[in-house]
Design an enzyme around this catalytic site. Sequence first.
Site, PDB file in Angstrom:
ATOM      1  N   GLY A  13      -9.125   1.963   5.234  1.00  0.00           N
ATOM      2  CA  GLY A  13      -7.699   2.356   5.713  1.00  0.00           C
ATOM      3  C   GLY A  13      -7.142   1.313   6.797  1.00  0.00           C
ATOM      4  O   GLY A  13      -5.769   1.483   7.257  1.00  0.00           O
ATOM      5  N   VAL A  14      -7.750   0.114   6.927  1.00  0.00           N
ATOM      6  CA  VAL A  14      -7.318  -0.810   7.749  1.00  0.00           C
ATOM      7  C   VAL A  14      -6.222  -1.699   7.152  1.00  0.00           C
ATOM      8  O   VAL A  14      -5.550  -2.463   7.715  1.00  0.00           O
ATOM      9  CB  VAL A  14      -8.302  -1.662   8.432  1.00  0.00           C
ATOM     10  CG1 VAL A  14      -9.240  -0.905   9.440  1.00  0.00           C
ATOM     11  CG2 VAL A  14      -9.229  -2.262   7.200  1.00  0.00           C
ATOM     12  N   LYS A  16      -7.162  -3.530   3.833  1.00  0.00           N
ATOM     13  CA  LYS A  16      -7.746  -4.259   2.836  1.00  0.00           C
ATOM     14  C   LYS A  16      -6.997  -4.479   1.591  1.00  0.00           C
ATOM     15  O   LYS A  16      -6.813  -5.698   1.132  1.00  0.00           O
ATOM     16  CB  LYS A  16      -9.122  -3.713   2.398  1.00  0.00           C
ATOM     17  CG  LYS A  16     -10.113  -3.825   3.465  1.00  0.00           C
ATOM     18  CD  LYS A  16     -11.665  -3.230   2.759  1.00  0.00           C
ATOM     19  CE  LYS A  16     -11.704  -1.961   2.180  1.00  0.00           C
ATOM     20  NZ  LYS A  16     -11.278  -0.915   2.768  1.00  0.00           N
ATOM     21  N   THR A  17      -6.545  -3.595   0.907  1.00  0.00           N
ATOM     22  CA  THR A  17      -5.587  -3.656  -0.519  1.00  0.00           C
ATOM     23  C   THR A  17      -4.332  -4.667   0.161  1.00  0.00           C
ATOM     24  O   THR A  17      -4.165  -5.485  -0.622  1.00  0.00           O
ATOM     25  CB  THR A  17      -5.336  -2.281  -0.869  1.00  0.00           C
ATOM     26  OG1 THR A  17      -6.372  -1.611  -0.896  1.00  0.00           O
ATOM     27  CG2 THR A  17      -4.635  -2.489  -2.212  1.00  0.00           C
ATOM     28  N   LYS A  38     -11.582  -5.126  -7.721  1.00  0.00           N
ATOM     29  CA  LYS A  38     -12.027  -4.165  -6.772  1.00  0.00           C
ATOM     30  C   LYS A  38     -13.227  -3.518  -7.548  1.00  0.00           C
ATOM     31  O   LYS A  38     -12.922  -2.740  -8.437  1.00  0.00           O
ATOM     32  CB  LYS A  38     -10.843  -3.180  -6.719  1.00  0.00           C
ATOM     33  CG  LYS A  38     -11.231  -1.936  -5.706  1.00  0.00           C
ATOM     34  CD  LYS A  38     -10.748  -1.814  -4.566  1.00  0.00           C
ATOM     35  CE  LYS A  38     -11.572  -0.523  -3.911  1.00  0.00           C
ATOM     36  NZ  LYS A  38     -11.315  -0.492  -2.342  1.00  0.00           N
ATOM     37  N   GLY A 131     -14.524  -0.017   1.693  1.00  0.00           N
ATOM     38  CA  GLY A 131     -14.618   0.509   3.093  1.00  0.00           C
ATOM     39  C   GLY A 131     -15.456  -0.856   3.964  1.00  0.00           C
ATOM     40  O   GLY A 131     -15.020  -1.946   3.654  1.00  0.00           O
ATOM     41  N   PRO A 219       2.222  -8.540   9.808  1.00  0.00           N
ATOM     42  CA  PRO A 219       2.960  -7.573  10.182  1.00  0.00           C
ATOM     43  C   PRO A 219       3.068  -6.356   9.441  1.00  0.00           C
ATOM     44  O   PRO A 219       2.693  -6.239   8.344  1.00  0.00           O
ATOM     45  CB  PRO A 219       4.299  -8.035  10.101  1.00  0.00           C
ATOM     46  CG  PRO A 219       4.254  -9.086   9.050  1.00  0.00           C
ATOM     47  CD  PRO A 219       2.739  -9.743   8.895  1.00  0.00           C
TER      48      PRO A 219
HETATM   49  N1  LIG Z   1       0.956  -4.257   6.818  1.00  0.00           N
HETATM   50  C1  LIG Z   1       1.362  -3.229   6.287  1.00  0.00           C
HETATM   51  N2  LIG Z   1       2.534  -2.614   6.526  1.00  0.00           N
HETATM   52  C2  LIG Z   1       2.924  -1.470   6.185  1.00  0.00           C
HETATM   53  N3  LIG Z   1       1.892  -0.512   5.650  1.00  0.00           N
HETATM   54  C3  LIG Z   1       0.589  -0.920   5.534  1.00  0.00           C
HETATM   55  C4  LIG Z   1       0.385  -2.423   5.705  1.00  0.00           C
HETATM   56  N4  LIG Z   1      -1.163  -2.453   5.794  1.00  0.00           N
HETATM   57  C5  LIG Z   1      -1.476  -1.253   5.119  1.00  0.00           C
HETATM   58  N5  LIG Z   1      -0.449  -0.284   5.222  1.00  0.00           N
HETATM   59  C6  LIG Z   1      -0.645   1.155   4.577  1.00  0.00           C
HETATM   60  O1  LIG Z   1      -1.892   1.777   5.298  1.00  0.00           O
HETATM   61  C7  LIG Z   1      -2.331   2.135   4.467  1.00  0.00           C
HETATM   62  C8  LIG Z   1      -3.781   1.826   4.227  1.00  0.00           C
HETATM   63  O2  LIG Z   1      -3.671   0.388   3.804  1.00  0.00           O
HETATM   64  P1  LIG Z   1      -4.781  -0.212   2.718  1.00  0.00           P
HETATM   65  O3  LIG Z   1      -4.352  -1.631   2.275  1.00  0.00           O
HETATM   66  O4  LIG Z   1      -4.702   0.965   1.348  1.00  0.00           O
HETATM   67  O5  LIG Z   1      -6.153   0.190   3.242  1.00  0.00           O
HETATM   68  P2  LIG Z   1      -7.761   0.015   2.694  1.00  0.00           P
HETATM   69  O6  LIG Z   1      -7.645  -0.884   1.460  1.00  0.00           O
HETATM   70  O7  LIG Z   1      -8.330  -0.828   3.947  1.00  0.00           O
HETATM   71  O8  LIG Z   1      -8.143   1.278   2.611  1.00  0.00           O
HETATM   72  C9  LIG Z   1      -1.932   2.369   2.902  1.00  0.00           C
HETATM   73  O9  LIG Z   1      -0.892   3.453   2.892  1.00  0.00           O
HETATM   74  C10 LIG Z   1      -0.811   1.309   3.180  1.00  0.00           C
HETATM   75  O10 LIG Z   1       0.155   1.261   2.382  1.00  0.00           O
HETATM   76 MG   LIG Z   2      -7.985  -0.294  -0.406  1.00  0.00          MG
END
Ligand SMILES: Nc1ncnc2c1ncn2[C@@H]1O[C@H](COP(=O)(O)OP(=O)(O)O)[C@@H](O)[C@H]1O
Ligand SMILES: [Mg+2]
Length: 251
Positions: A13-14, A16-17, A38, A131, A219
């Site tokens: 949830g940080v 990565k995507t 992925k 993760g 950002p």
């Molecule tokens: N820079 C960003 N601006 C706005 N929302 C973000 C940003 N980065 C992540 N999010 C939101 O935070 C949540 C987790 O991001 P995600 O990329 O899916 O994390 P991970 O892939 O590490 O699990 C998602 O709902 C995503 O839309």
């Molecule tokens: Mg992800």
Amino acid sequence: MQKGFFITGTDTGVGKTIITAALIKAIKHLGLKACAMKPIETGCLKSKVKVQSLNFKDKDEVLLPSDGIFLKEIAGMDDSIDFIVPIRFKNPLAPLPASEREGIYVDFEKIKKAYRYLSKKYDAVVVEGIGGLFVPITRDYFVLDLAKDFGLPLIVVSRPGLGTINHTMLTINYAIKEGLHVAGIIINYSHKSKGTLAEDTNPEVIKQISPIPIIGIFPYLENLENDTIEKAAKNLDIEIIKKYLEICFLN
Ligand SMILES: Nc1ncnc2c1ncn2[C@@H]1O[C@H](COP(=O)(O)OP(=O)(O)O)[C@@H](O)[C@H]1O
Ligand SMILES: [Mg+2]
């Protein structure tokens, strides 16, 4: 020579995507063909219908990988989702428990084949991990081992706020100790800045104590769309990215 990056995080949830998407935009900006992968996605929703645009090869497949679908769209890939996310699980768990509950073993040959296909077709493959580094895929094979097997430089996505120094340092130092090549850290605002003292000072502290550079501070984006991600990707240090893709320019 393999080209691309393996993206891990200090946690799930940080972002990565989102960072995988931003890196693809940054690499494309260099005039290179970039794609996403992925290798394993868990927590896939079951769909009642087969989604044509995903070009599933397996006719009965109905598990929809949301990260993979998002990345396919952002990267503008016309490839089958089977190459982008070769292994999919229904349960929102780490791959090991998901695989045990669902009685499906992770087919590493399938991952290798998909990666081979993508790395031949594209100049760079940006691989989103699952993760953090110690997430188990089998009982004795972790995301760290997957990153080693891909052989791509690692990028660590971390949070901006209090607690991130410890998480970031644990991740990068462990990765280095295990022989991984760590390209850099990206601090991502997955939520609006809280304007805390920790947020303001963490990048500087990490710079002081980390052997690995910060590639950028990404950002918070109100709208996560093609254009906004592309624009925000300019916050990433293109020289570091270029350095790791150098081989592409030499070819
Ligand atoms: N820079 C960003 N601006 C706005 N929302 C973000 C940003 N980065 C992540 N999010 C939101 O935070 C949540 C987790 O991001 P995600 O990329 O899916 O994390 P991970 O892939 O590490 O699990 C998602 O709902 C995503 O839309
Ligand atoms: Mg992800």
